[in-house]
Design an enzyme around this catalytic site. Structure first.
Site, PDB file in Angstrom:
ATOM      1  N   SER A  87     -65.248  62.226 -56.820  1.00 34.84           N
ATOM      2  CA  SER A  87     -65.624  63.424 -57.877  1.00 34.84           C
ATOM      3  C   SER A  87     -65.188  64.737 -57.208  1.00 34.84           C
ATOM      4  O   SER A  87     -64.111  64.910 -56.479  1.00 34.84           O
ATOM      5  CB  SER A  87     -66.873  63.312 -58.363  1.00 34.84           C
ATOM      6  OG  SER A  87     -67.093  64.660 -59.242  1.00 34.84           O
ATOM      7  N   HIS A 126     -67.222  64.076 -66.233  1.00 37.80           N
ATOM      8  CA  HIS A 126     -66.175  62.992 -66.638  1.00 37.80           C
ATOM      9  C   HIS A 126     -66.332  62.597 -67.733  1.00 37.80           C
ATOM     10  O   HIS A 126     -66.032  61.253 -67.956  1.00 37.80           O
ATOM     11  CB  HIS A 126     -66.440  62.026 -65.477  1.00 37.80           C
ATOM     12  CG  HIS A 126     -66.267  62.680 -63.943  1.00 37.80           C
ATOM     13  ND1 HIS A 126     -65.138  63.290 -63.356  1.00 37.80           N
ATOM     14  CD2 HIS A 126     -67.274  62.797 -62.945  1.00 37.80           C
ATOM     15  CE1 HIS A 126     -65.459  63.632 -62.110  1.00 37.80           C
ATOM     16  NE2 HIS A 126     -66.519  63.304 -62.097  1.00 37.80           N
TER      17      HIS A 126
END
Length: 317
Positions: free
Chosen positions: A98, A209
């Site tokens: 991430s 996400h």
């Protein structure tokens, strides 16, 4: 652990969830190079990020707009300490989970340090604003793999009329879902019916996400487009494709797209193992990625470096 060999080593950087009050303090006290990284970040941001990392308060450190630069800086301070000890050692690959992917791009020379600090601050601001515009949450599911949970999410979305998807494929048997609360709760219920050992909401305020981050794309894309990017000196693995980013254009497209797209960490590690990586050095606080490594590729070696003691282990390798 076996000797550190550049051709078989990957450096990896964690994402949110690895932060903790006190992170990086001992390393900064022991390493002038690490200390300089924190000092430069303080200058770039115009406030004492170092004090927030080292002394808290925890609630402020856990705020997305602070957590993301704190993790990047702490990880790059660890990298600076490693380079101080090992010299100009370059691994064969960099990867990050991430926001850790931005850290990897800074480590690989694609993004300047000051630009990286400002970028992840903007990333956190964009995600926080998107979270206010489209509230949601995230849940960890233990005991089921990503393909099964993709089916669960599709079923939950259809049943609830809401948005939910696989956000992080962390390792076999540990997957994170993200979406609107009703759809997420339905997915958790269905996951348990499919045999999940555990389904638990995470203490986060945004549905990272997932499509709920869509309103954050334009402000974050503007920040990315303003960057002076360079080709990475070492290949950096994409969270989206689980393969090396092929160049500057791909990096510029990847960074905003990452906000709404699944993190394919299991596939990323498997890609690296297939290319001969046997040692994974996690740079930053805690050892989250090192723990996941054991579940993905048991025959590899993982070492988490975030303290003077763990740095000494790496130096002895």
């Amino acid at each position: 652990m076996p000797p550190l060999t550049a051709a078989t080593t990957a450096f990896v950087f964690p994402g949110q969830g690895s932060q903790a009050v006190g992170m990086g303090r001992d390393l900064a006290q022991a390493s002038p190079a690490a200390r300089r990284v924190f000092a430069e970040a303080d200058d770039v941001l115009g406030f004492a990020l170092s004090a927030l990392c080292w002394d808290g308060p925890e609630a402020d450190l856990n705020t997305t707009v602070n957590t993301q630069p704190a993790l990047l800086v702490c990880s790059l301070a660890a990298l600076a300490a490693v380079r101080e000890k090992l010299g100009p050692f370059q691994p064969a690959f960099y990867a990050g989970h991430s926001v850790g992917e931005v850290t990897a791009l800074v480590a690989a020379g694609s993004i300047a340090f000051a630009d990286g600090v400002r970028l992840v601050r903007a990333r956190g601001e964009a995600m926080a604003a998107a979270g206010r515009a489209a509230p949601g949450g995230m849940a960890a599911i233990l005991g089921l793999d990503a393909p099964v949970l993709a089916e669960v999410c599709a079923e939950a979305a259809a049943a609830s009329g809401g948005v939910v998807q696989v956000a992080n494929d962390n390792c076999p048997g540990q997957v994170v879902l993200s979406g609107e609360s009703a759809a997420l709760e339905k997915a958790m219920e269905l996951a348990k019916a499919r045999g999940a050992r555990r389904a638990m909401r995470l203490a986060v305020s945004v549905a990272a996400h997932s499509p709920l981050m869509a309103s954050g794309l334009e402000p974050y894309r503007a920040a990315v487009d303003a960057l002076a990017l360079r080709p990475p000196l070492v290949p950096v693995i994409s969270n989206i494709t689980a393969e090396p980013l092929p160049g500057v254009d791909a990096i510029r497209a990847e960074l905003p797209a990452q906000l709404t797209t699944q993190v394919r960490w299991t596939d990323s590690v498997r890609y690296l193992v297939a290319r001969g990586m046997t040692t994974f050095v996690e740079l930053g606080p805690k050892d989250v990625l090192t723990g996941l490594l054991k579940r993905i590729a048991a025959n590899t070696t993982g070492i988490a470096v975030g303290t003077p003691e763990t740095l000494a282990q790496l130096e002895a390798a």
